[in-house]
Design a protein around this motif. Structure first.
Motif, PDB file in Angstrom:
ATOM      1  N   ASP A   3       0.810  -1.216   0.000  1.00 16.77           N
ATOM      2  CA  ASP A   3       0.000   0.000   0.000  1.00 16.77           C
ATOM      3  C   ASP A   3       0.843   1.265   0.000  1.00 16.77           C
ATOM      4  O   ASP A   3       0.486   2.253  -0.600  1.00 16.77           O
ATOM      5  N   THR A  15      -7.162  -0.869 -12.250  1.00 18.54           N
ATOM      6  CA  THR A  15      -7.745  -2.173 -11.952  1.00 18.54           C
ATOM      7  C   THR A  15      -8.137  -2.808 -13.273  1.00 18.54           C
ATOM      8  O   THR A  15      -8.702  -2.150 -14.149  1.00 18.54           O
ATOM      9  N   ARG A  65      -2.691  -2.671 -10.800  1.00 20.97           N
ATOM     10  CA  ARG A  65      -2.413  -2.877  -9.374  1.00 20.97           C
ATOM     11  C   ARG A  65      -3.259  -3.987  -8.761  1.00 20.97           C
ATOM     12  O   ARG A  65      -2.911  -4.515  -7.714  1.00 20.97           O
ATOM     13  N   ARG A  66      -4.403  -4.277  -9.382  1.00 20.08           N
ATOM     14  CA  ARG A  66      -5.286  -5.311  -8.859  1.00 20.08           C
ATOM     15  C   ARG A  66      -6.151  -5.823 -10.009  1.00 20.08           C
ATOM     16  O   ARG A  66      -6.333  -5.136 -11.003  1.00 20.08           O
ATOM     17  N   ARG A  94      -3.678 -15.258  -9.523  1.00 16.45           N
ATOM     18  CA  ARG A  94      -3.072 -14.708  -8.301  1.00 16.45           C
ATOM     19  C   ARG A  94      -1.646 -15.244  -8.145  1.00 16.45           C
ATOM     20  O   ARG A  94      -0.715 -14.484  -7.882  1.00 16.45           O
ATOM     21  N   LEU A  99      -0.443 -10.276  -7.806  1.00 14.50           N
ATOM     22  CA  LEU A  99      -1.346  -9.155  -7.552  1.00 14.50           C
ATOM     23  C   LEU A  99      -2.568  -9.618  -6.765  1.00 14.50           C
ATOM     24  O   LEU A  99      -2.930 -10.796  -6.812  1.00 14.50           O
ATOM     25  N   PRO A 100      -3.234  -8.683  -6.084  1.00 14.38           N
ATOM     26  CA  PRO A 100      -4.525  -9.043  -5.493  1.00 14.38           C
ATOM     27  C   PRO A 100      -5.507  -9.381  -6.617  1.00 14.38           C
ATOM     28  O   PRO A 100      -5.619  -8.619  -7.580  1.00 14.38           O
ATOM     29  N   VAL A 101      -6.155 -10.527  -6.508  1.00 13.08           N
ATOM     30  CA  VAL A 101      -7.170 -10.938  -7.482  1.00 13.08           C
ATOM     31  C   VAL A 101      -8.456 -11.121  -6.695  1.00 13.08           C
ATOM     32  O   VAL A 101      -8.542 -11.981  -5.822  1.00 13.08           O
ATOM     33  N   LEU A 102      -9.431 -10.277  -7.013  1.00 14.98           N
ATOM     34  CA  LEU A 102     -10.641 -10.176  -6.221  1.00 14.98           C
ATOM     35  C   LEU A 102     -11.849 -10.713  -6.980  1.00 14.98           C
ATOM     36  O   LEU A 102     -12.175 -10.205  -8.056  1.00 14.98           O
ATOM     37  N   GLU A 154     -10.485  -3.883  -0.203  1.00 12.90           N
ATOM     38  CA  GLU A 154      -9.543  -4.474  -1.150  1.00 12.90           C
ATOM     39  C   GLU A 154      -8.721  -5.531  -0.486  1.00 12.90           C
ATOM     40  O   GLU A 154      -8.307  -5.502   0.599  1.00 12.90           O
TER      41      GLU A 154
END
Length: 154
Positions: A3, A15, A65-66, A94, A99-102, A154
């Motif tokens: 962050d 994103t 970034r995500r 992921r 990376l963050p994978v949401l 997030e």
């Protein structure tokens, strides 16, 4: 990337949204501030290694970034076979990108996309070419709006 790194680079960062399917992946991208979604492309699926190479190139090119991936839940909110396949895809993305994978509920995004394209008088052949991108845009915009409203962490 943590962050504090994201904060130093300014803004929320881009994103990427993926509308994952057996034959195609619809891809949408946010602006740097995380306000608006736009269609990027439809990726015709080939093999996992080739698909992953193309996705990671897109991620690098756009400084993503995500990643938000549409999770096809059943209408009752349950996770059927399609959702489990998508969850496997999420895990692979992921692991490959770091990376963050949401996951994000994508129920009815394709129906909404079809309706928008029909109302826009887009011909059937062209609809098939862009429907996955439009579904990815709807998916991403709903996630961005929820993020700004504080409805999602997030």
């Amino acid at each position: 990337m943590n962050d504090s790194t994201a904060g130093r680079r300014g803004g929320a960062g881009r994103t990427l949204a993926l509308d994952y399917g057996d034959r195609r992946i619809g891809i949408a991208l946010s602006d740097e501030m995380g306000i608006a979604a736009r269609p990027l492309m439809t990726l015709a699926r080939t093999t996992w290694p080739k698909d992953l190479d193309r996705l990671t190139a897109i991620i690098r090119e756009h400084d993503v970034r995500r990643i938000v991936v549409g999770l096809p839940l059943d209408m009752d909110g349950g996770r059927g076979g399609r959702a489990r396949i998508t969850e496997t895809f999420i895990g692979r993305i992921r692991g490959a990108t770091g990376l963050p994978v949401l996951p994000w509920d994508e129920r009815l995004t394709t129906v909404q996309a079809e309706r928008i394209l029909i109302e826009g008088d887009v011909r059937r052949a062209r609809r098939r070419e862009v429907i996955d991108q439009v579904a990815a845009v709807i998916l991403l915009q709903t996630w961005l709006d929820a993020q700004r409203a504080g409805d999602v962490a997030e």
